[in-house]
Design a protein around this motif. Sequence first.
Motif, PDB file in Angstrom:
ATOM      1  N   ALA A   1       0.835  -1.209   0.000  1.00  0.00           N
ATOM      2  CA  ALA A   1       0.000   0.000   0.000  1.00  0.00           C
ATOM      3  C   ALA A   1       0.869   1.258   0.000  1.00  0.00           C
ATOM      4  N   ARG A   2       1.933   1.262   0.822  1.00  0.00           N
ATOM      5  CA  ARG A   2       2.847   2.429   0.849  1.00  0.00           C
ATOM      6  C   ARG A   2       3.427   2.689  -0.527  1.00  0.00           C
ATOM      7  N   ILE A   3       3.903   1.640  -1.189  1.00  0.00           N
ATOM      8  CA  ILE A   3       4.550   1.782  -2.494  1.00  0.00           C
ATOM      9  C   ILE A   3       3.522   2.183  -3.555  1.00  0.00           C
ATOM     10  N   ALA A   4       2.339   1.568  -3.529  1.00  0.00           N
ATOM     11  CA  ALA A   4       1.291   1.917  -4.506  1.00  0.00           C
ATOM     12  C   ALA A   4       0.871   3.370  -4.361  1.00  0.00           C
ATOM     13  N   GLY A   5       0.798   3.849  -3.127  1.00  0.00           N
ATOM     14  CA  GLY A   5       0.336   5.211  -2.905  1.00  0.00           C
ATOM     15  C   GLY A   5       1.401   6.265  -3.071  1.00  0.00           C
TER      16      GLY A   5
ATOM     17  N   PHE B   1       8.633  10.204  10.236  1.00  0.00           N
ATOM     18  CA  PHE B   1       7.211  10.461  10.027  1.00  0.00           C
ATOM     19  C   PHE B   1       6.491   9.129  10.000  1.00  0.00           C
ATOM     20  N   ASP B   2       5.173   9.177  10.141  1.00  0.00           N
ATOM     21  CA  ASP B   2       4.357   7.968  10.123  1.00  0.00           C
ATOM     22  C   ASP B   2       3.503   7.918   8.867  1.00  0.00           C
ATOM     23  N   ILE B   3       3.365   6.720   8.336  1.00  0.00           N
ATOM     24  CA  ILE B   3       2.338   6.436   7.335  1.00  0.00           C
ATOM     25  C   ILE B   3       1.232   5.714   8.089  1.00  0.00           C
ATOM     26  N   CYS B   4       0.012   6.229   8.017  1.00  0.00           N
ATOM     27  CA  CYS B   4      -1.137   5.632   8.692  1.00  0.00           C
ATOM     28  C   CYS B   4      -1.981   4.871   7.675  1.00  0.00           C
ATOM     29  N   TYR B   5      -2.602   3.804   8.141  1.00  0.00           N
ATOM     30  CA  TYR B   5      -3.391   2.933   7.271  1.00  0.00           C
ATOM     31  C   TYR B   5      -4.717   2.590   7.938  1.00  0.00           C
ATOM     32  N   GLU B   6      -5.747   2.482   7.120  1.00  0.00           N
ATOM     33  CA  GLU B   6      -6.982   1.814   7.507  1.00  0.00           C
ATOM     34  C   GLU B   6      -7.290   0.808   6.412  1.00  0.00           C
ATOM     35  N   PHE B   7      -7.320  -0.460   6.776  1.00  0.00           N
ATOM     36  CA  PHE B   7      -7.675  -1.526   5.840  1.00  0.00           C
ATOM     37  C   PHE B   7      -9.170  -1.748   5.956  1.00  0.00           C
TER      38      PHE B   7
ATOM     39  N   VAL C   1      -7.353   0.267   1.025  1.00  0.00           N
ATOM     40  CA  VAL C   1      -6.465   0.783   2.070  1.00  0.00           C
ATOM     41  C   VAL C   1      -6.426   2.299   1.962  1.00  0.00           C
ATOM     42  N   ASP C   2      -6.826   2.971   3.037  1.00  0.00           N
ATOM     43  CA  ASP C   2      -6.720   4.426   3.104  1.00  0.00           C
ATOM     44  C   ASP C   2      -5.385   4.763   3.760  1.00  0.00           C
ATOM     45  N   LEU C   3      -4.653   5.709   3.162  1.00  0.00           N
ATOM     46  CA  LEU C   3      -3.314   6.096   3.613  1.00  0.00           C
ATOM     47  C   LEU C   3      -3.254   7.594   3.858  1.00  0.00           C
ATOM     48  N   TRP C   4      -2.466   7.978   4.851  1.00  0.00           N
ATOM     49  CA  TRP C   4      -2.139   9.378   5.063  1.00  0.00           C
ATOM     50  C   TRP C   4      -0.876   9.446   5.914  1.00  0.00           C
ATOM     51  N   VAL C   5      -0.357  10.645   6.089  1.00  0.00           N
ATOM     52  CA  VAL C   5       0.873  10.875   6.838  1.00  0.00           C
ATOM     53  C   VAL C   5       0.516  11.539   8.159  1.00  0.00           C
ATOM     54  N   ALA C   6       1.276  11.218   9.209  1.00  0.00           N
ATOM     55  CA  ALA C   6       1.084  11.854  10.522  1.00  0.00           C
ATOM     56  C   ALA C   6       2.435  11.956  11.229  1.00  0.00           C
TER      57      ALA C   6
END
Length: 155
Positions: free
Chosen positions: A35-39, A101-107, A89-94
């Motif tokens: 998901a990180r790489i795709a996004g 930094f963090d990559i956040c995920y909701e599957f 998968v929803d992705l964002w940074v925090a």
Amino acid sequence: MTGSVLRVEIPMRWGDMDAYGHVNNVNLIRLMEEARIAGFGVPGGTGAPGVMPKVNIFSAVPDGVQILVVEHRVRYSKPLEYRNVPVNVDLWVANIKPASFDICYEFRDPVSDHVCVKALTTLAYFDPVAGRVQRLSSDERSSLATMEGVSTFVR
């Protein structure tokens, strides 16, 4: 969650499933990476050119800089059952800090759209020549800030 959220669809593999029909917890970490790489793109100097990412964060990292995983956190709220369709998968940074930094995920279940898993990956840029973590430049922090939202987990 607030801020910009990026949705990617990641195929589940038959082999990702455990004996209970759920995506195995070890394989979930692999799905997080996909998901990180795709996004956000393939880190510079790795792999061959392909499809441009939806948001170009990792592909813009200078040659010679590595992106290292510092930590993973995963919380399961419902079983993520294997399906023969991609998981949403929803992705964002925090938590953008001087050197991480963090990559956040909701599957989300691809049929019901229920949140099954919340996770985050803490990343840092690493200079292998100097042998230490590299501070984020102001341009890198600005780029990350376009995707910044509230962390999956309160720290």
